[in-house]
Design an enzyme around this catalytic site. Structure first.
Site, PDB file in Angstrom:
ATOM      1  N   GLU A   1       1.131   3.819   1.976  1.00  0.00           N
ATOM      2  CA  GLU A   1       1.744   4.148   3.259  1.00  0.00           C
ATOM      3  C   GLU A   1       2.905   3.200   3.569  1.00  0.00           C
ATOM      4  O   GLU A   1       3.955   3.640   4.053  1.00  0.00           O
ATOM      5  CB  GLU A   1       0.709   4.071   4.394  1.00  0.00           C
ATOM      6  CG  GLU A   1      -0.420   5.066   4.269  1.00  0.00           C
ATOM      7  CD  GLU A   1      -1.628   4.551   3.484  1.00  0.00           C
ATOM      8  OE1 GLU A   1      -2.702   5.148   3.622  1.00  0.00           O
ATOM      9  OE2 GLU A   1      -1.492   3.555   2.740  1.00  0.00           O
TER      10      GLU A   1
ATOM     11  N   CYS B   1      -2.151  -0.507   7.409  1.00  0.00           N
ATOM     12  CA  CYS B   1      -1.289   0.674   7.328  1.00  0.00           C
ATOM     13  C   CYS B   1      -1.284   1.445   8.646  1.00  0.00           C
ATOM     14  O   CYS B   1      -0.246   1.953   9.068  1.00  0.00           O
ATOM     15  CB  CYS B   1      -1.722   1.566   6.174  1.00  0.00           C
ATOM     16  SG  CYS B   1      -1.408   0.798   4.559  1.00  0.00           S
TER      17      CYS B   1
ATOM     18  N   CYS C   1      -5.849   2.071   5.796  1.00  0.00           N
ATOM     19  CA  CYS C   1      -6.514   0.835   6.194  1.00  0.00           C
ATOM     20  C   CYS C   1      -5.920   0.379   7.529  1.00  0.00           C
ATOM     21  O   CYS C   1      -4.897   0.907   7.972  1.00  0.00           O
ATOM     22  CB  CYS C   1      -6.309  -0.228   5.111  1.00  0.00           C
ATOM     23  SG  CYS C   1      -4.625  -0.896   5.066  1.00  0.00           S
TER      24      CYS C   1
ATOM     25  N   HIS D   1       0.852  -1.190   0.000  1.00  0.00           N
ATOM     26  CA  HIS D   1       0.000   0.000   0.000  1.00  0.00           C
ATOM     27  C   HIS D   1       0.890   1.243   0.000  1.00  0.00           C
ATOM     28  O   HIS D   1       2.077   1.180   0.347  1.00  0.00           O
ATOM     29  CB  HIS D   1      -0.895   0.014   1.229  1.00  0.00           C
ATOM     30  CG  HIS D   1      -1.932  -1.062   1.232  1.00  0.00           C
ATOM     31  ND1 HIS D   1      -3.005  -1.048   2.083  1.00  0.00           N
ATOM     32  CD2 HIS D   1      -2.072  -2.185   0.479  1.00  0.00           C
ATOM     33  CE1 HIS D   1      -3.763  -2.111   1.866  1.00  0.00           C
ATOM     34  NE2 HIS D   1      -3.203  -2.821   0.895  1.00  0.00           N
TER      35      HIS D   1
END
Length: 187
Positions: free
Chosen positions: A88, A119, A116, A86
């Site tokens: 991040e 993360c 999410c 992701h």
């Protein structure tokens, strides 16, 4: 008289044509989606770079320490075949490598979509002090991402309200709308 929604659709169509034509790089495109905060504009630019290359969803991130961007990342789930890649996470990895440290105390993270749960926990493990996000978990769901399901499993995010602040949502919604208009894989 043009409504806000019509302007958003027009901007999204222009962005879509530019991204699909490949005639303008993401850095040149960032002027089309200017956030109020310059670091969020950089996160949007990072996301545009990723989606224009087909790397993954419209999630870009920058990490700032003492006024300097020390880490960047965008969603790379599709290109890396890595469900943990992701925006991040890739930005955290980038910043930690640059600083040669696993401790990002004193850092601020800017991301185009509310993180999410995975993360969020990585952000906490990295000791990042503050998170500014653009689009909400509900906005993420509107473009096909299932973060809410995992939030329900972990009991929600109410306990993290001191860490998370929403900024520049309108600019990030323009990014999400451009993504929605593109052909993309849902994952």
């Amino acid at each position: 008289m043009t409504t806000v929604k019509e302007k958003l659709i027009l901007i999204s169509c222009v962005l879509l044509m530019i991204l699909l034509a490949g005639c303008v790089k993401a850095e040149q495109t960032k002027a089309l989606i200017e956030a109020g905060d310059p670091y969020m504009t950089e996160a949007i630019s990072e996301a545009l770079d990723g989606i224009s290359k087909g790397h993954g969803g419209p999630f870009g991130c920058v990490i700032v320490k003492d006024g300097e961007i020390i880490g960047r990342g965008h969603n790379r789930v599709l290109i890396d075949h890595d469900s943990t890649a992701h925006g991040e996470i890739t930005a955290i990895r980038n910043a930690e490598k640059k600083l040669r440290s696993h401790d990002l105390s004193g850092c601020v993270l800017y991301t185009t979509g509310e993180p999410c749960p995975m993360c969020l926990y990585a952000i906490l493990w990295a000791n990042i002090d503050t998170v500014y996000y653009g689009c909400t978990i509900e906005d993420n769901a509107d473009i096909g991402f299932r973060d809410e399901v995992f939030d329900q499993l972990s009991g929600g995010r109410d306990a993290l309200s001191d860490l998370l602040t929403c900024i520049d949502r309108d600019a990030c919604l323009k990014l999400f709308e451009a993504y929605r208009q593109m052909e993309h894989s849902v994952y």
